[in-house]
Design a protein around this motif. Sequence first.
Motif, PDB file in Angstrom:
ATOM      1  N   UNK A  81      40.779  65.112-105.890  1.00  0.00           N
ATOM      2  CA  UNK A  81      41.383  63.924-106.477  1.00  0.00           C
ATOM      3  C   UNK A  81      40.617  62.664-106.082  1.00  0.00           C
ATOM      4  N   UNK A  82      40.724  61.624-106.920  1.00  0.00           N
ATOM      5  CA  UNK A  82      40.245  60.291-106.597  1.00  0.00           C
ATOM      6  C   UNK A  82      41.436  59.393-106.357  1.00  0.00           C
ATOM      7  N   UNK A  83      41.351  58.571-105.309  1.00  0.00           N
ATOM      8  CA  UNK A  83      42.427  57.634-105.002  1.00  0.00           C
ATOM      9  C   UNK A  83      41.834  56.250-104.794  1.00  0.00           C
ATOM     10  N   UNK A  84      42.633  55.235-105.146  1.00  0.00           N
ATOM     11  CA  UNK A  84      42.146  53.851-105.040  1.00  0.00           C
ATOM     12  C   UNK A  84      43.342  52.937-104.944  1.00  0.00           C
ATOM     13  N   UNK A  85      43.167  51.810-104.241  1.00  0.00           N
ATOM     14  CA  UNK A  85      44.193  50.781-104.200  1.00  0.00           C
ATOM     15  C   UNK A  85      44.741  50.557-102.809  1.00  0.00           C
ATOM     16  N   UNK A  86      45.552  49.512-102.683  1.00  0.00           N
ATOM     17  CA  UNK A  86      46.216  49.173-101.433  1.00  0.00           C
ATOM     18  C   UNK A  86      47.712  48.959-101.740  1.00  0.00           C
ATOM     19  N   UNK A  87      48.536  50.018-101.497  1.00  0.00           N
ATOM     20  CA  UNK A  87      48.230  51.320-100.944  1.00  0.00           C
ATOM     21  C   UNK A  87      47.620  52.233-102.014  1.00  0.00           C
ATOM     22  N   UNK A  88      46.719  53.126-101.542  1.00  0.00           N
ATOM     23  CA  UNK A  88      45.974  53.959-102.481  1.00  0.00           C
ATOM     24  C   UNK A  88      46.890  54.959-103.176  1.00  0.00           C
ATOM     25  N   UNK A  89      46.644  55.138-104.473  1.00  0.00           N
ATOM     26  CA  UNK A  89      47.317  56.164-105.267  1.00  0.00           C
ATOM     27  C   UNK A  89      46.255  56.946-106.020  1.00  0.00           C
ATOM     28  N   UNK A  90      46.606  58.144-106.436  1.00  0.00           N
ATOM     29  CA  UNK A  90      45.670  58.989-107.175  1.00  0.00           C
ATOM     30  C   UNK A  90      45.433  58.395-108.553  1.00  0.00           C
ATOM     31  N   UNK A  91      44.151  58.246-108.915  1.00  0.00           N
ATOM     32  CA  UNK A  91      43.763  57.660-110.205  1.00  0.00           C
ATOM     33  C   UNK A  91      43.179  58.692-111.154  1.00  0.00           C
ATOM     34  N   UNK A  92      42.916  59.888-110.687  1.00  0.00           N
ATOM     35  CA  UNK A  92      42.318  60.910-111.536  1.00  0.00           C
ATOM     36  C   UNK A  92      41.660  61.965-110.662  1.00  0.00           C
ATOM     37  N   UNK A  93      40.771  62.739-111.271  1.00  0.00           N
ATOM     38  CA  UNK A  93      40.050  63.775-110.554  1.00  0.00           C
ATOM     39  C   UNK A  93      38.615  63.354-110.299  1.00  0.00           C
ATOM     40  N   UNK A  94      38.065  63.819-109.214  1.00  0.00           N
ATOM     41  CA  UNK A  94      36.690  63.513-108.840  1.00  0.00           C
ATOM     42  C   UNK A  94      35.750  64.485-109.559  1.00  0.00           C
ATOM     43  N   UNK A  95      35.615  64.286-110.852  1.00  0.00           N
ATOM     44  CA  UNK A  95      34.843  65.236-111.657  1.00  0.00           C
ATOM     45  C   UNK A  95      33.351  65.164-111.364  1.00  0.00           C
ATOM     46  N   UNK A  96      32.876  64.050-110.845  1.00  0.00           N
ATOM     47  CA  UNK A  96      31.471  63.979-110.439  1.00  0.00           C
ATOM     48  C   UNK A  96      31.188  65.041-109.379  1.00  0.00           C
ATOM     49  N   UNK A  97      32.042  65.135-108.379  1.00  0.00           N
ATOM     50  CA  UNK A  97      31.855  66.159-107.354  1.00  0.00           C
ATOM     51  C   UNK A  97      32.140  67.542-107.904  1.00  0.00           C
ATOM     52  N   UNK A  98      33.170  67.674-108.741  1.00  0.00           N
ATOM     53  CA  UNK A  98      33.533  68.979-109.283  1.00  0.00           C
ATOM     54  C   UNK A  98      32.390  69.574-110.097  1.00  0.00           C
ATOM     55  N   UNK A  99      31.654  68.715-110.834  1.00  0.00           N
ATOM     56  CA  UNK A  99      30.528  69.224-111.640  1.00  0.00           C
ATOM     57  C   UNK A  99      29.414  69.796-110.772  1.00  0.00           C
ATOM     58  N   UNK A 100      29.321  69.334-109.536  1.00  0.00           N
ATOM     59  CA  UNK A 100      28.311  69.857-108.622  1.00  0.00           C
ATOM     60  C   UNK A 100      28.740  71.168-107.982  1.00  0.00           C
TER      61      UNK A 100
END
Length: 269
Positions: free
Chosen positions: A186-205
């Motif tokens: 998962x990808x997370x971002x923000x203060x406080x961080x929440x999930x914004x989507x999947x880390x497909x850049x890493x998943x493709x590797x």
Amino acid sequence: MANPDKKMIAATAIIKEGAKIGENVEIGDFCVIGENVEIGDGSKLYNNVTIIGNTKLGQNNTIFPYAVLGTIPQDLKYDGEEVELIIGDKNLIREHCMINPGTKGGLSKTIIGNENLLMAFVHVAHDCIIKNHCILANNATLGGHVEMGDYVNIGGMTPVHQFVHIGDGAMIAGGSALTQDIPPFCMAEGNRAVIRGLNKHRMRKLFSREDIDFISKLYKRIFSGSAPMRELVQKELDENPQNQYVSKICNFILQSQRGIPIKKGVLDE
């Protein structure tokens, strides 16, 4: 460990009696190495590195100036007990990093795996576990008892709260503040961080297109909000008991103590 070639240790370095230094280790000017330290073969310490306490470094690590490893935990409960810092192989630990050992209230050790990059001013507190191939960008801060899987990226200026768990392949954006657990990929971002989507850049590797599609659909079902998340997770485990991705992701969520910071619809794209 053999005695190192004296030519590879600067005259101004202080190596306390009892320290174990491997072969082909370079130690720069004004380094301080404590009596209970072990440094594996092929490691390089630039100038002004301090390594003390019960600290063990594996092979081929590179430690940059002003890094401080093995000083006592920044925990008022620490009472002088015997604790450890264990670091694996081929890690890059950049300038001004500070890594503390464990406490008796945790694992009694801090553990860092192999081939990680800790950029400048990173702090890893007591009882943390960092597995392999992780990147912590400048000024990332891990509170005590944080656990990170493989291939995790933590952005610069991001603090991670005590006891947070971060799954394999996850990414936390820079300038975030993470207080809850982030499941694998998962990808997370923000203060406080929440999930914004999947880390497909890493998943493709790491995965095939088929596996990425399966994981994406799995997360959409889990995060659909059609029922409590734990019910949806348990349903996936019951229906796919042998699938490795279902097991990894769903068991991570079921074992979470701090909760999962998800907003409904975030994976509906």
